[in-house]
Motif scaffolding. Structure first.
Motif, PDB file in Angstrom:
ATOM      1  N   VAL A 104       0.841  -1.200   0.000  1.00  0.00           N
ATOM      2  CA  VAL A 104       0.000   0.000   0.000  1.00  0.00           C
ATOM      3  C   VAL A 104       0.877   1.250   0.000  1.00  0.00           C
ATOM      4  N   MET A 105       1.923   1.242   0.805  1.00  0.00           N
ATOM      5  CA  MET A 105       2.826   2.391   0.861  1.00  0.00           C
ATOM      6  C   MET A 105       3.483   2.630  -0.504  1.00  0.00           C
ATOM      7  N   GLN A 106       3.960   1.559  -1.127  1.00  0.00           N
ATOM      8  CA  GLN A 106       4.605   1.688  -2.439  1.00  0.00           C
ATOM      9  C   GLN A 106       3.617   2.154  -3.498  1.00  0.00           C
ATOM     10  N   ALA A 107       2.390   1.674  -3.430  1.00  0.00           N
ATOM     11  CA  ALA A 107       1.374   2.079  -4.399  1.00  0.00           C
ATOM     12  C   ALA A 107       1.075   3.565  -4.264  1.00  0.00           C
ATOM     13  N   ARG A 108       0.890   4.030  -3.043  1.00  0.00           N
ATOM     14  CA  ARG A 108       0.616   5.464  -2.824  1.00  0.00           C
ATOM     15  C   ARG A 108       1.791   6.321  -3.303  1.00  0.00           C
ATOM     16  N   LYS A 109       2.981   5.846  -3.045  1.00  0.00           N
ATOM     17  CA  LYS A 109       4.176   6.574  -3.488  1.00  0.00           C
ATOM     18  C   LYS A 109       4.214   6.651  -5.008  1.00  0.00           C
ATOM     19  N   ALA A 164      -9.962  -7.901   2.207  1.00  0.00           N
ATOM     20  CA  ALA A 164     -10.866  -7.054   1.425  1.00  0.00           C
ATOM     21  C   ALA A 164     -10.328  -6.868   0.013  1.00  0.00           C
ATOM     22  N   PHE A 165      -9.011  -6.939  -0.133  1.00  0.00           N
ATOM     23  CA  PHE A 165      -8.385  -6.844  -1.450  1.00  0.00           C
ATOM     24  C   PHE A 165      -7.076  -7.600  -1.417  1.00  0.00           C
ATOM     25  N   ARG A 166      -6.651  -8.001  -2.568  1.00  0.00           N
ATOM     26  CA  ARG A 166      -5.390  -8.731  -2.689  1.00  0.00           C
ATOM     27  C   ARG A 166      -4.326  -7.787  -3.249  1.00  0.00           C
ATOM     28  N   ILE A 167      -3.114  -8.044  -2.880  1.00  0.00           N
ATOM     29  CA  ILE A 167      -2.000  -7.231  -3.354  1.00  0.00           C
ATOM     30  C   ILE A 167      -1.923  -7.280  -4.876  1.00  0.00           C
ATOM     31  N   ALA A 168      -2.230  -8.418  -5.456  1.00  0.00           N
ATOM     32  CA  ALA A 168      -2.201  -8.552  -6.914  1.00  0.00           C
ATOM     33  C   ALA A 168      -3.191  -7.587  -7.576  1.00  0.00           C
ATOM     34  N   GLU A 169      -4.352  -7.369  -6.955  1.00  0.00           N
ATOM     35  CA  GLU A 169      -5.324  -6.405  -7.487  1.00  0.00           C
ATOM     36  C   GLU A 169      -4.725  -5.002  -7.485  1.00  0.00           C
ATOM     37  N   LEU A 170      -4.088  -4.648  -6.387  1.00  0.00           N
ATOM     38  CA  LEU A 170      -3.475  -3.333  -6.263  1.00  0.00           C
ATOM     39  C   LEU A 170      -2.369  -3.171  -7.301  1.00  0.00           C
ATOM     40  N   GLU A 171      -1.543  -4.178  -7.455  1.00  0.00           N
ATOM     41  CA  GLU A 171      -0.460  -4.111  -8.430  1.00  0.00           C
ATOM     42  C   GLU A 171      -0.991  -3.957  -9.845  1.00  0.00           C
ATOM     43  N   LEU A 172      -2.093  -4.626 -10.161  1.00  0.00           N
ATOM     44  CA  LEU A 172      -2.705  -4.506 -11.481  1.00  0.00           C
ATOM     45  C   LEU A 172      -3.185  -3.075 -11.721  1.00  0.00           C
ATOM     46  N   LYS A 173      -3.801  -2.477 -10.728  1.00  0.00           N
ATOM     47  CA  LYS A 173      -4.280  -1.106 -10.865  1.00  0.00           C
ATOM     48  C   LYS A 173      -3.118  -0.131 -11.060  1.00  0.00           C
ATOM     49  N   ILE A 174      -2.035  -0.338 -10.337  1.00  0.00           N
ATOM     50  CA  ILE A 174      -0.856   0.519 -10.499  1.00  0.00           C
ATOM     51  C   ILE A 174      -0.238   0.320 -11.883  1.00  0.00           C
TER      52      ILE A 174
END
Length: 190
Positions: A104-109, A164-174
């Motif tokens: 989450v921190m890396q995604a926000r950055k 609630a969410f998977r890291i893979a989902e976040l990585e895909l969005k980024i």
């Protein structure tokens, strides 16, 4: 001759499926027992741990003393899939929990970095239409909104529930935001 070959192939497949099922029983038992205290919060408590260990004991008994001795490839595969699915879900809870804060921190950055890069395009590449830059910025806002919602939801979920969410989902969005930026940045001067 072909009948014997097919029979031997079927036996080999069945033996492999039986071994896979037996392996997941032992691996899951070790995970539940050896690291039980460490994993209790992901399992759902000591009661759920005992329940799962009981299921494993039943599965092992079925495998060695019961119908499992004469089961087919399909039966072994079905039982393996059910047990392995539960085991993967338990391990994924722990894995996701341990890696989520950093992700989450890396995604926000990264979202802030891309936002800054879009602002730089105004100076460095003035020929790029504002519509394209606005599109990337709107994608960034969508991801930020989604991330805020799911992280808030995640805080209300116990560790013994699926995330609630998977890291893979976040990585895909980024990755999609990065791709959108890359397309805009690659626009050549007319």
């Amino acid at each position: 001759m072909r009948w014997y070959e097919r029979r031997d192939e079927e036996r080999a497949r069945t033996d492999k499926a039986k071994n896979d099922f037996e392996s997941v029983i032992y691996a899951m038992r070790d995970w539940l027992s050896d690291y039980g205290d460490e994993h209790l919060s992901y399992i759902g408590g000591a009661t759920k741990q005992e329940e799962l260990l009981g299921q494993l004991a039943s599965a092992e008994e079925w495998l060695t003393d019961g119908e499992g001795e004469y089961a087919t490839f399909v039966e072994y595969n079905q039982k393996h899939a059910e047990l392995d699915g539960e085991f993967k879900r338990l391990r994924a809870r722990k894995d996701e929990h341990s890696k989520r804060p950093l992700a989450v921190m890396q995604a926000r950055k990264r979202l802030m970095e891309v936002e800054d890069l879009i602002q730089e395009l105004t100076e460095k590449k003035p020929w790029i239409n504002e519509t394209y830059k606005t599109d990337v910025l709107s994608k960034i806002e969508e991801v930020r909104k989604w991330l805020s919602e799911v992280t808030a939801k995640q805080e209300s979920i116990s560790l013994s529930e699926d995330p609630a969410f998977r890291i893979a989902e976040l990585e895909l969005k980024i990755t999609r935001v990065n791709s959108a930026y890359t397309k805009v940045n690659a626009m050549q001067k007319p």
